[in-house]
Design a protein around this motif. Structure first.
Motif, short mmCIF file in Angstrom:
data_model
loop_
_atom_site.label_atom_id
_atom_site.label_comp_id
_atom_site.label_asym_id
_atom_site.label_seq_id
_atom_site.Cartn_x
_atom_site.Cartn_y
_atom_site.Cartn_z
N ASP A 1 0.84 -1.21 0.00
CA ASP A 1 0.00 0.00 0.00
C ASP A 1 0.87 1.26 0.00
N GLN B 1 2.36 1.70 -3.44
CA GLN B 1 1.35 2.21 -4.37
C GLN B 1 1.14 3.71 -4.16
N ALA C 1 1.83 6.60 -6.98
CA ALA C 1 0.80 7.56 -7.37
C ALA C 1 1.36 8.97 -7.51
N LEU D 1 0.71 -1.78 -14.01
CA LEU D 1 0.70 -0.43 -13.44
C LEU D 1 0.08 0.62 -14.35
N GLN E 1 -2.63 0.96 -16.20
CA GLN E 1 -4.04 1.34 -16.07
C GLN E 1 -4.26 2.22 -14.83
N ARG E 2 -3.58 1.89 -13.75
CA ARG E 2 -3.75 2.66 -12.51
C ARG E 2 -2.97 3.97 -12.52
N PHE E 3 -1.78 3.95 -13.12
CA PHE E 3 -0.90 5.11 -13.17
C PHE E 3 -0.47 5.37 -14.61
#
Length: 139
Positions: A86, A89, A93, A117, A119-121
């Motif tokens: 966490d 991550q 971000a 990674l 898609q999220r970042f």
């Protein structure tokens, strides 16, 4: 009268998170730090980067380690623990670049491949470094 105004460096304002050890990635991120990037080196608990122990010439640390890790911040995380994942991550971000030179396939198994990674970042640049390549006899 002279004024001391520092010239901006090319990578001022760029944040790099690095999962690195030994030579290839630490040297790469040292270059980025020298160009102004903020480099956050993530190390394993206990021993950290094993290159620390190559010799003890610089106040108990290896000269190689000191040379390749100047100008970096360091953080210890046990990436096998959920809470550490966490934290990583959260760092990603805020980061512009992830550099890693873990064993081949290790980053992907931890969900740290570009595909996992992106898609999220979507703005995160992911740089995988292998000292001996992937798939060859020296992998």
């Amino acid at each position: 009268m002279t004024t001391n105004t520092a010239q901006p460096r090319p990578l001022d304002g760029i944040t790099v998170v690095s999962l690195e050890h030994a030579i290839a990635a630490p040297f790469c991120t040292r270059q980025l730090a020298d160009l102004g990037a903020r480099v956050i080196k993530v190390e394993r608990p206990g021993s950290g980067d094993f290159a620390r122990g190559y010799d003890e010439r610089v106040r108990g640390l290896a000269s190689h380690f000191v040379w390749t890790n100047r100008s970096k911040e360091s953080l210890t995380l046990d990436l096998k623990q959920d809470a550490a994942g966490d934290i990583l991550q959260s760092l990603l971000a805020q980061a512009d670049v992830l550099v890693q030179n873990l064993a081949p396939g290790a980053a992907a198994r931890m969900g740290l491949s570009f595909e996992a990674l992106h898609q999220r970042f979507p703005r995160l640049i992911v740089c995988d470094i292998s000292g001996y390549g992937e798939g060859g006899p020296y992998e």
